[in-house]
Design a protein around this motif. Sequence first.
Motif, PDB file in Angstrom:
ATOM      1  N   GLN A 160      37.401  40.203  32.386  1.00 14.78           N
ATOM      2  CA  GLN A 160      37.565  39.492  33.656  1.00 14.78           C
ATOM      3  C   GLN A 160      38.922  39.871  34.235  1.00 14.78           C
ATOM      4  O   GLN A 160      39.718  40.531  33.582  1.00 14.78           O
ATOM      5  CB  GLN A 160      37.482  37.986  33.447  1.00 14.78           C
ATOM      6  CG  GLN A 160      38.610  37.439  32.573  1.00 14.78           C
ATOM      7  CD  GLN A 160      38.469  35.963  32.270  1.00 14.78           C
ATOM      8  OE1 GLN A 160      37.526  35.326  32.705  1.00 14.78           O
ATOM      9  NE2 GLN A 160      39.406  35.417  31.528  1.00 14.78           N
ATOM     10  N   THR A 161      39.171  39.437  35.474  1.00 12.37           N
ATOM     11  CA  THR A 161      40.477  39.752  36.033  1.00 12.37           C
ATOM     12  C   THR A 161      41.529  38.828  35.439  1.00 12.37           C
ATOM     13  O   THR A 161      41.266  37.657  35.165  1.00 12.37           O
ATOM     14  CB  THR A 161      40.480  39.662  37.563  1.00 12.37           C
ATOM     15  OG1 THR A 161      41.802  39.994  38.017  1.00 12.37           O
ATOM     16  CG2 THR A 161      40.108  38.280  38.058  1.00 12.37           C
ATOM     17  N   LEU A 162      42.713  39.401  35.217  1.00 11.83           N
ATOM     18  CA  LEU A 162      43.814  38.616  34.675  1.00 11.83           C
ATOM     19  C   LEU A 162      44.655  38.007  35.792  1.00 11.83           C
ATOM     20  O   LEU A 162      45.548  37.221  35.540  1.00 11.83           O
ATOM     21  CB  LEU A 162      44.692  39.505  33.788  1.00 11.83           C
ATOM     22  CG  LEU A 162      43.953  40.159  32.617  1.00 11.83           C
ATOM     23  CD1 LEU A 162      44.907  41.018  31.804  1.00 11.83           C
ATOM     24  CD2 LEU A 162      43.299  39.100  31.734  1.00 11.83           C
ATOM     25  N   ASP A 163      44.388  38.407  37.027  1.00 12.39           N
ATOM     26  CA  ASP A 163      45.140  37.827  38.140  1.00 12.39           C
ATOM     27  C   ASP A 163      44.245  37.691  39.363  1.00 12.39           C
ATOM     28  O   ASP A 163      43.476  36.766  39.455  1.00 12.39           O
ATOM     29  CB  ASP A 163      46.424  38.635  38.414  1.00 12.39           C
ATOM     30  CG  ASP A 163      46.226  40.134  38.237  1.00 12.39           C
ATOM     31  OD1 ASP A 163      45.413  40.701  38.967  1.00 12.39           O
ATOM     32  OD2 ASP A 163      46.892  40.728  37.351  1.00 12.39           O
ATOM     33  N   SER A 226      47.002  42.537  40.747  1.00 13.04           N
ATOM     34  CA  SER A 226      48.217  42.097  41.440  1.00 13.04           C
ATOM     35  C   SER A 226      49.232  43.237  41.528  1.00 13.04           C
ATOM     36  O   SER A 226      49.977  43.329  42.500  1.00 13.04           O
ATOM     37  CB  SER A 226      48.805  40.862  40.767  1.00 13.04           C
ATOM     38  OG  SER A 226      49.339  41.191  39.513  1.00 13.04           O
ATOM     39  N   GLY A 227      49.250  44.142  40.542  1.00 12.67           N
ATOM     40  CA  GLY A 227      50.174  45.278  40.591  1.00 12.67           C
ATOM     41  C   GLY A 227      49.837  46.222  41.730  1.00 12.67           C
ATOM     42  O   GLY A 227      50.723  46.785  42.375  1.00 12.67           O
TER      43      GLY A 227
ATOM     44  N   GLY B  42      55.487  37.509  43.340  1.00 10.69           N
ATOM     45  CA  GLY B  42      55.480  37.148  41.921  1.00 10.69           C
ATOM     46  C   GLY B  42      55.212  35.676  41.652  1.00 10.69           C
ATOM     47  O   GLY B  42      55.535  35.179  40.575  1.00 10.69           O
ATOM     48  N   LYS B  43      54.593  34.983  42.604  1.00 10.44           N
ATOM     49  CA  LYS B  43      54.347  33.545  42.434  1.00 10.44           C
ATOM     50  C   LYS B  43      53.371  33.292  41.276  1.00 10.44           C
ATOM     51  O   LYS B  43      53.624  32.452  40.417  1.00 10.44           O
ATOM     52  CB  LYS B  43      53.782  32.936  43.737  1.00 10.44           C
ATOM     53  CG  LYS B  43      54.740  33.047  44.930  1.00 10.44           C
ATOM     54  CD  LYS B  43      54.176  32.427  46.193  1.00 10.44           C
ATOM     55  CE  LYS B  43      52.954  33.157  46.733  1.00 10.44           C
ATOM     56  NZ  LYS B  43      53.212  34.561  47.113  1.00 10.44           N
ATOM     57  N   VAL B  60      45.791  32.956  32.902  1.00 11.88           N
ATOM     58  CA  VAL B  60      45.998  32.229  34.145  1.00 11.88           C
ATOM     59  C   VAL B  60      45.859  33.224  35.288  1.00 11.88           C
ATOM     60  O   VAL B  60      46.700  34.090  35.482  1.00 11.88           O
ATOM     61  CB  VAL B  60      47.378  31.551  34.155  1.00 11.88           C
ATOM     62  CG1 VAL B  60      47.689  30.967  35.518  1.00 11.88           C
ATOM     63  CG2 VAL B  60      47.421  30.454  33.091  1.00 11.88           C
ATOM     64  N   GLY B  61      44.758  33.137  36.014  1.00 13.21           N
ATOM     65  CA  GLY B  61      44.504  34.039  37.138  1.00 13.21           C
ATOM     66  C   GLY B  61      44.895  33.397  38.447  1.00 13.21           C
ATOM     67  O   GLY B  61      45.454  32.304  38.470  1.00 13.21           O
ATOM     68  N   SER B  62      44.600  34.102  39.530  1.00  8.58           N
ATOM     69  CA  SER B  62      44.932  33.570  40.851  1.00  8.58           C
ATOM     70  C   SER B  62      43.899  32.538  41.270  1.00  8.58           C
ATOM     71  O   SER B  62      42.710  32.788  41.186  1.00  8.58           O
ATOM     72  CB  SER B  62      44.936  34.712  41.865  1.00  8.58           C
ATOM     73  OG  SER B  62      44.889  34.184  43.173  1.00  8.58           O
TER      74      SER B  62
END
Lengths: 346, 146
Positions: A160-163, A226-227, B42-43, B60-62
């Motif tokens: 899954q996505t980490l962000d 996010s990167g 970077g929040k 912890v994702g967005s």
Amino acid sequence: MILLGIESSCDETAAAVVRNGREALSSVVHSQIASHRPYGGVVPEIASREHVGNFPVVTAAAMEQAGIGWAELDAIAVTHGPGLVSSLLIGMSGARAIGQAINKPVWGVNHLEAHLAGIFLDPAAPPPTEACPLLALLVSGGHTLLLDMRAWGDYRLLGQTLDDAAGECLDKGANLLGLGYPGGPVIERAAAGGNPRFVDFPRGMEHAKNQTTAEGLAIEMCFSFSGLKTALLYYLKKNPAVRETHLADVAASYQAAVMDALALRVERGLAATGARMLACVGGVARNALLRQKLDETARRHGARLLLTPLAYCTDNAAMVAAAAGLRAQAGLDNPPALEADPSLPL
Amino acid sequence: MPRNRQSHVTHSAEETRALAAQVAATLEPGAVLCLHGDLGAGKTCFVQGVAQGLGIRRSVGSPTFTLINEYRGRLPLAHIDLYRVRGAADAFGLGLEDYLSHYDGIVAIEWAERVAELLPEESWHIHLTPAASDNAREIVIDRPAP
């Protein structure tokens, strides 16, 4: 079995009538994208306000287009999560009101499972019993999941996505590029004719190996966007003129990075599971570049690619009714739609 | 109310998370952390560090889409993202008032300035700004004086 499906978990208010989990007799979607466009995303309060107004209209239209009477329905299937609670509650309240009026059960459907049902709305797709085991990539504004589907109703999360989610990454990238909303289609349009190698954006954790997330998922199967978003931010800060001079090239490079990142994990998933079927579902599955990359990946692994028909990629209610119908056909229970759960897991 | 303001510079996402984990160790139940900064500042990364510091063992994702994600740790964490919210009127109905007035854990809010009029006076304010080099961040932590 004929089901009325109802969906209101995010932007779209939708209703549809589906027979036996496979055949959409109607599918009506009212999208709020136009009213959300000025804000670069979904505004929840607007979302729930509009769902209230749209619900009776789309429901009546779905029944009329299907050409059936209320008495012919076996049950009502409504999304009960995940999603925005205030929006979910509108669809669920409406569904329960109809259920009481016509004395039929009201079932709660998981929105993520509904996306998976989208592939079976293609009449050419094999039934779930023949399609499984199947590797599924679910990509939308809110979700990016890689799933090993052993049977309908039996899923194992591989990654899954980490962000950020893939669709969110496209939305935020479009925002940085000044392209508007929703991000996927506007970036795809802006990228037409552009050079995808113009900027070498990161594909997310390319070098992470032999690590697991807190949940025990292999990092190689997980996504990180996010990167990429930050890389675009820095690139635009250093090269402010490219928005005017090379918009297509930058958009194409950004889009290619998102789709490459997805295809790379799919490749690893196919190698790890040995699945002979690959499915791609969710709003981002509409993207032509992603479809092309997954087609190439599937061919390399001798797997068959099952794609959701374009009309059922973004949120709709046909997939909701289909999911409940497929559960019934597989002999699984459909839970009653009692409570909205914003973070309902698959 | 007296306040305390400290400025930090981190040079990587890992350093940002480590700073946030140190902050988390000092938090009392009911603390509200307001995160300010542009896209990519970077929040979410900072909130990931807070989660680590609270002993939360989940990714912890967005929460941009789901708006509110909750996690269980030494103290529970409610991670809220108001990116898609325009103002306090839109936030009404999300249950934000409940999180701000009587939550027995830590509340971390991205894009908190969009509901500035709803934020408690004793909130922490964390401002993240990209610094000179690519992964460096200036992080200003403005908190109620202990």
